[in-house]
Enzyme design. Structure first.
Site, PDB file in Angstrom:
ATOM      1  N   HIS A  77       0.811  -1.190   0.008  1.00 16.40           N
ATOM      2  CA  HIS A  77      -0.147  -0.016  -0.017  1.00 16.40           C
ATOM      3  C   HIS A  77       0.832   1.477  -0.024  1.00 16.40           C
ATOM      4  O   HIS A  77       0.568   2.301  -0.771  1.00 16.40           O
ATOM      5  CB  HIS A  77      -0.857  -0.029   1.298  1.00 16.40           C
ATOM      6  CG  HIS A  77      -1.995  -1.136   1.267  1.00 16.40           C
ATOM      7  ND1 HIS A  77      -2.290  -1.728   2.341  1.00 16.40           N
ATOM      8  CD2 HIS A  77      -2.666  -1.542   0.216  1.00 16.40           C
ATOM      9  CE1 HIS A  77      -3.247  -2.625   2.253  1.00 16.40           C
ATOM     10  NE2 HIS A  77      -3.716  -2.396   0.884  1.00 16.40           N
TER      11      HIS A  77
ATOM     12  N   LYS B 257     -18.378  -5.766   7.227  1.00 14.32           N
ATOM     13  CA  LYS B 257     -17.232  -6.527   7.273  1.00 14.32           C
ATOM     14  C   LYS B 257     -16.449  -5.874   8.517  1.00 14.32           C
ATOM     15  O   LYS B 257     -16.508  -4.673   8.780  1.00 14.32           O
ATOM     16  CB  LYS B 257     -16.189  -6.300   6.053  1.00 14.32           C
ATOM     17  CG  LYS B 257     -15.654  -7.407   5.727  1.00 14.32           C
ATOM     18  CD  LYS B 257     -14.939  -7.095   4.201  1.00 14.32           C
ATOM     19  CE  LYS B 257     -13.348  -6.947   3.974  1.00 14.32           C
ATOM     20  NZ  LYS B 257     -12.875  -6.849   2.758  1.00 14.32           N
TER      21      LYS B 257
ATOM     22  N   ARG C 122      -2.622  -6.409  -8.416  1.00 13.06           N
ATOM     23  CA  ARG C 122      -1.650  -7.482  -8.207  1.00 13.06           C
ATOM     24  C   ARG C 122      -1.775  -8.570  -9.182  1.00 13.06           C
ATOM     25  O   ARG C 122      -1.475  -8.453 -10.556  1.00 13.06           O
ATOM     26  CB  ARG C 122      -1.552  -7.838  -6.737  1.00 13.06           C
ATOM     27  CG  ARG C 122      -1.084  -6.836  -5.904  1.00 13.06           C
ATOM     28  CD  ARG C 122      -1.514  -7.343  -4.281  1.00 13.06           C
ATOM     29  NE  ARG C 122      -3.104  -7.370  -4.340  1.00 13.06           N
ATOM     30  CZ  ARG C 122      -3.857  -7.367  -3.296  1.00 13.06           C
ATOM     31  NH1 ARG C 122      -3.459  -7.805  -2.122  1.00 13.06           N
ATOM     32  NH2 ARG C 122      -5.162  -7.140  -3.289  1.00 13.06           N
TER      33      ARG C 122
ATOM     34  N   SER D 293      -3.127  -7.524   3.219  1.00 17.55           N
ATOM     35  CA  SER D 293      -3.480  -7.207   4.330  1.00 17.55           C
ATOM     36  C   SER D 293      -3.608  -8.696   5.227  1.00 17.55           C
ATOM     37  O   SER D 293      -3.191  -8.995   6.372  1.00 17.55           O
ATOM     38  CB  SER D 293      -4.633  -6.532   4.792  1.00 17.55           C
ATOM     39  OG  SER D 293      -4.378  -5.237   4.180  1.00 17.55           O
TER      40      SER D 293
HETATM   41  P1  ADP Z   1      -9.716  -3.283  -0.914  1.00 17.89           P
HETATM   42  O1  ADP Z   1     -10.496  -3.871   0.197  1.00 17.89           O
HETATM   43  O2  ADP Z   1     -10.275  -1.882  -1.349  1.00 17.89           O
HETATM   44  O3  ADP Z   1      -9.110  -4.071  -2.064  1.00 17.89           O
HETATM   45  P2  ADP Z   1      -7.108  -3.201   0.346  1.00 17.89           P
HETATM   46  O4  ADP Z   1      -6.794  -2.622   1.486  1.00 17.89           O
HETATM   47  O5  ADP Z   1      -6.981  -4.647   0.390  1.00 17.89           O
HETATM   48  O6  ADP Z   1      -8.483  -2.684   0.214  1.00 17.89           O
HETATM   49  O7  ADP Z   1      -6.450  -2.577  -1.097  1.00 17.89           O
HETATM   50  C1  ADP Z   1      -6.204  -1.079  -1.330  1.00 17.89           C
HETATM   51  C2  ADP Z   1      -5.848  -0.964  -2.839  1.00 17.89           C
HETATM   52  O8  ADP Z   1      -4.344  -1.236  -2.773  1.00 17.89           O
HETATM   53  C3  ADP Z   1      -6.357  -2.013  -3.731  1.00 17.89           C
HETATM   54  O9  ADP Z   1      -6.322  -1.269  -5.111  1.00 17.89           O
HETATM   55  C4  ADP Z   1      -5.453  -2.956  -3.819  1.00 17.89           C
HETATM   56  O10 ADP Z   1      -5.466  -3.568  -5.128  1.00 17.89           O
HETATM   57  C5  ADP Z   1      -4.031  -2.476  -3.543  1.00 17.89           C
HETATM   58  N1  ADP Z   1      -3.201  -3.191  -3.096  1.00 17.89           N
HETATM   59  C6  ADP Z   1      -3.346  -3.979  -1.944  1.00 17.89           C
HETATM   60  N2  ADP Z   1      -2.138  -4.852  -1.507  1.00 17.89           N
HETATM   61  C7  ADP Z   1      -1.461  -4.139  -2.524  1.00 17.89           C
HETATM   62  C8  ADP Z   1       0.238  -4.732  -2.845  1.00 17.89           C
HETATM   63  N3  ADP Z   1       0.815  -5.572  -2.113  1.00 17.89           N
HETATM   64  N4  ADP Z   1       0.754  -3.827  -3.735  1.00 17.89           N
HETATM   65  C9  ADP Z   1      -0.203  -3.126  -4.523  1.00 17.89           C
HETATM   66  N5  ADP Z   1      -1.197  -2.718  -4.527  1.00 17.89           N
HETATM   67  C10 ADP Z   1      -1.897  -3.455  -3.514  1.00 17.89           C
END
Ligand code: ADP
Length: 162
Positions: free
Chosen positions: A17, A41, A92, A130
């Site tokens: 992130h 959630k 990803r 996460s």
């Molecule tokens: P959501 O529930 O909105 O998908 P996340 O917290 O999982 O929220 O992810 C937020 C954003 O960051 C999304 O666009 C996700 O694809 C991106 N993201 C999550 N993990 C990574 C990572 N390891 N590298 C790059 N982008 C990521």
């Protein structure tokens, strides 16, 4: 002024992130990172904890044009509220793509004037999520490198099974 919005659950905010936040911060005058408050959630970290994690991580890289907030409801409504012309998402694997393509179509229908831009995850972060951080941390494994250094200890302590 070019305003971007990077939304997510950020439960917790990972190194992947932070990499997207850093890269996107160069693309906009102001970049909002917004924690999604999803009533259906149950997150592990509270919205306030997640906001603090993002603020600390942004400060650790000396990023000056970041505002951290939270929102519930439709992303597009929040984007309009803060005058964001762009939404930023990270990509990803193919599974991200399939999910994003649906959301993109819906957001475009709701607000054609807002463009979503996609940044490819760096290879070293492409398998980082996460959920992985939560699982490793819960069982006491090292989360070194998986989350921003500045938040590592706090997150590890919160996650470890008691
Ligand atoms: P959501 O529930 O909105 O998908 P996340 O917290 O999982 O929220 O992810 C937020 C954003 O960051 C999304 O666009 C996700 O694809 C991106 N993201 C999550 N993990 C990574 C990572 N390891 N590298 C790059 N982008 C990521």
């Amino acid at each position: 002024m070019k305003i971007g919005l990077y939304p997510g659950s950020f439960d917790p905010f990972t190194s992947g992130h932070l990499d997207i936040l850093l890269r996107a911060s160069h693309m906009f005058d102001r970049l909002y990172a917004a924690v999604l408050i999803n009533i259906s959630k149950q997150p592990f970290f509270t919205a306030d904890e997640r906001i603090l994690q993002i603020e600390a991580a942004a400060a650790s890289l000396n990023l000056k044009n970041i505002t951290v907030g939270s929102f519930s409801g439709l992303l597009i409504n929040y984007a309009k509220e803060i005058n964001a012309g762009f939404i930023v998402r990270g990509l990803r694997a193919m599974t991200d793509f399939e999910y994003e393509i649906q959301i993109d179509a819906m957001n475009r229908k709701l607000a054609p004037e807002i463009e979503t831009v996609y940044l490819m995850a760096k290879p070293e972060y492409s398998f980082l999520s996460s959920s992985v951080v939560k699982e490793v941390g819960y069982f006491g494994g090292s989360i070194e490198g998986l989350v921003p250094e500045v938040n590592k200890n706090l997150i590890a302590e919160r996650l470890i099974r008691r």
